[in-house]
Design a protein around this motif. Structure first.
Motif, PDB file in Angstrom:
ATOM      1  N   CYS A  67     -24.044  17.314  18.558  1.00 44.67           N
ATOM      2  CA  CYS A  67     -24.101  18.357  17.296  1.00 44.67           C
ATOM      3  C   CYS A  67     -24.409  16.867  16.475  1.00 44.67           C
ATOM      4  O   CYS A  67     -23.730  15.707  16.479  1.00 44.67           O
ATOM      5  N   SER A  68     -24.953  17.254  15.967  1.00 46.72           N
ATOM      6  CA  SER A  68     -25.712  16.189  13.989  1.00 46.72           C
ATOM      7  C   SER A  68     -24.037  15.740  13.848  1.00 46.72           C
ATOM      8  O   SER A  68     -24.564  14.986  12.806  1.00 46.72           O
ATOM      9  N   SER A  69     -23.127  16.152  13.378  1.00 46.48           N
ATOM     10  CA  SER A  69     -21.959  16.446  12.368  1.00 46.48           C
ATOM     11  C   SER A  69     -21.390  17.695  12.771  1.00 46.48           C
ATOM     12  O   SER A  69     -21.701  18.127  13.131  1.00 46.48           O
ATOM     13  N   PHE A  70     -19.794  17.596  12.688  1.00 48.25           N
ATOM     14  CA  PHE A  70     -18.472  17.687  12.668  1.00 48.25           C
ATOM     15  C   PHE A  70     -19.370  19.101  12.468  1.00 48.25           C
ATOM     16  O   PHE A  70     -18.951  20.629  13.030  1.00 48.25           O
ATOM     17  N   ASP A  71     -19.279  19.562  10.583  1.00 47.82           N
ATOM     18  CA  ASP A  71     -19.742  20.424  10.085  1.00 47.82           C
ATOM     19  C   ASP A  71     -20.995  21.517  10.478  1.00 47.82           C
ATOM     20  O   ASP A  71     -21.166  22.819  11.244  1.00 47.82           O
ATOM     21  N   ALA A  72     -22.040  20.806  11.450  1.00 47.30           N
ATOM     22  CA  ALA A  72     -23.045  21.397  11.868  1.00 47.30           C
ATOM     23  C   ALA A  72     -22.826  21.670  13.626  1.00 47.30           C
ATOM     24  O   ALA A  72     -22.549  22.459  13.584  1.00 47.30           O
ATOM     25  N   GLY A  73     -21.775  21.385  13.461  1.00 46.90           N
ATOM     26  CA  GLY A  73     -21.073  21.614  15.281  1.00 46.90           C
ATOM     27  C   GLY A  73     -20.199  22.967  14.924  1.00 46.90           C
ATOM     28  O   GLY A  73     -19.870  24.069  15.990  1.00 46.90           O
ATOM     29  N   ARG A  74     -19.700  23.358  13.866  1.00 49.68           N
ATOM     30  CA  ARG A  74     -18.843  24.737  13.801  1.00 49.68           C
ATOM     31  C   ARG A  74     -18.729  25.395  13.329  1.00 49.68           C
ATOM     32  O   ARG A  74     -19.126  26.581  14.194  1.00 49.68           O
ATOM     33  N   ARG A  75     -20.555  24.904  13.113  1.00 52.85           N
ATOM     34  CA  ARG A  75     -21.393  26.184  12.519  1.00 52.85           C
ATOM     35  C   ARG A  75     -22.563  26.282  13.427  1.00 52.85           C
ATOM     36  O   ARG A  75     -22.304  27.764  14.343  1.00 52.85           O
ATOM     37  N   GLY A  76     -22.732  25.979  14.371  1.00 52.00           N
ATOM     38  CA  GLY A  76     -22.990  26.496  15.436  1.00 52.00           C
ATOM     39  C   GLY A  76     -22.130  26.985  16.703  1.00 52.00           C
ATOM     40  O   GLY A  76     -22.685  27.919  17.019  1.00 52.00           O
ATOM     41  N   CYS A  77     -21.003  26.941  16.694  1.00 54.61           N
ATOM     42  CA  CYS A  77     -19.612  27.700  17.077  1.00 54.61           C
ATOM     43  C   CYS A  77     -19.858  28.857  17.131  1.00 54.61           C
ATOM     44  O   CYS A  77     -19.535  30.063  17.568  1.00 54.61           O
ATOM     45  N   GLU A  78     -19.947  28.760  15.594  1.00 53.93           N
ATOM     46  CA  GLU A  78     -19.143  30.413  14.810  1.00 53.93           C
ATOM     47  C   GLU A  78     -20.367  31.191  14.548  1.00 53.93           C
ATOM     48  O   GLU A  78     -21.060  31.878  15.373  1.00 53.93           O
ATOM     49  N   MET A  79     -21.551  30.708  14.723  1.00 58.21           N
ATOM     50  CA  MET A  79     -23.410  31.601  15.705  1.00 58.21           C
ATOM     51  C   MET A  79     -23.156  31.970  16.707  1.00 58.21           C
ATOM     52  O   MET A  79     -23.456  33.043  17.109  1.00 58.21           O
TER      53      MET A  79
END
Length: 121
Positions: A67-79
């Protein structure tokens, strides 16, 4: 639900973030009705990995994404969870039913209604 547990993208009922364990200070686990379906893991170098758990067990594939960042990873998990929502709901419903039948109630109390977990058909 406080801001730390809310999802970053609009999600169906039952999905929320919370710390995976008492040692986590950030909401690192994506849960569906109390069962973890994805998580964020910080590497030693400070970067983040998203761990997606479509299946349980020893032989289940280990799906990790940088992940490029914590929030980007969270968004990816959600998608990812949105794309696999029905399969995740079936998995969680099956697990919760097994817990109810074999661990918690042992034949006593209110039975789990599958529609509560799987959602409307």
């Amino acid at each position: 639900m406080d801001a730390d547990t809310q999802t970053l993208t609009p999600m169906p009922d039952g999905f929320y973030w919370k710390p995976r364990c008492h040692l986590d200070t950030l909401p690192t686990g994506l849960f569906l009705h109390g069962e973890q379906v994805a998580s964020m893991q910080q590497r030693v170098d400070g970067t983040w990995l998203a761990r997606l758990t479509p299946e349980d067990g020893v032989h289940a594939p280990l799906l990790l994404r940088h992940c490029s960042s914590f929030d980007a990873g969270r968004r990816g998990c959600e998608m990812w969870a949105l794309r696999h929502e029905q399969a995740l709901r079936r998995k969680v419903a099956k697990k919760l039913q097994w817990i109810q039948d074999h661990v918690v109630l042992r034949g006593r109390g209110r039975q789990l209604d599958p529609r509560d977990v799987i959602g409307p058909a």
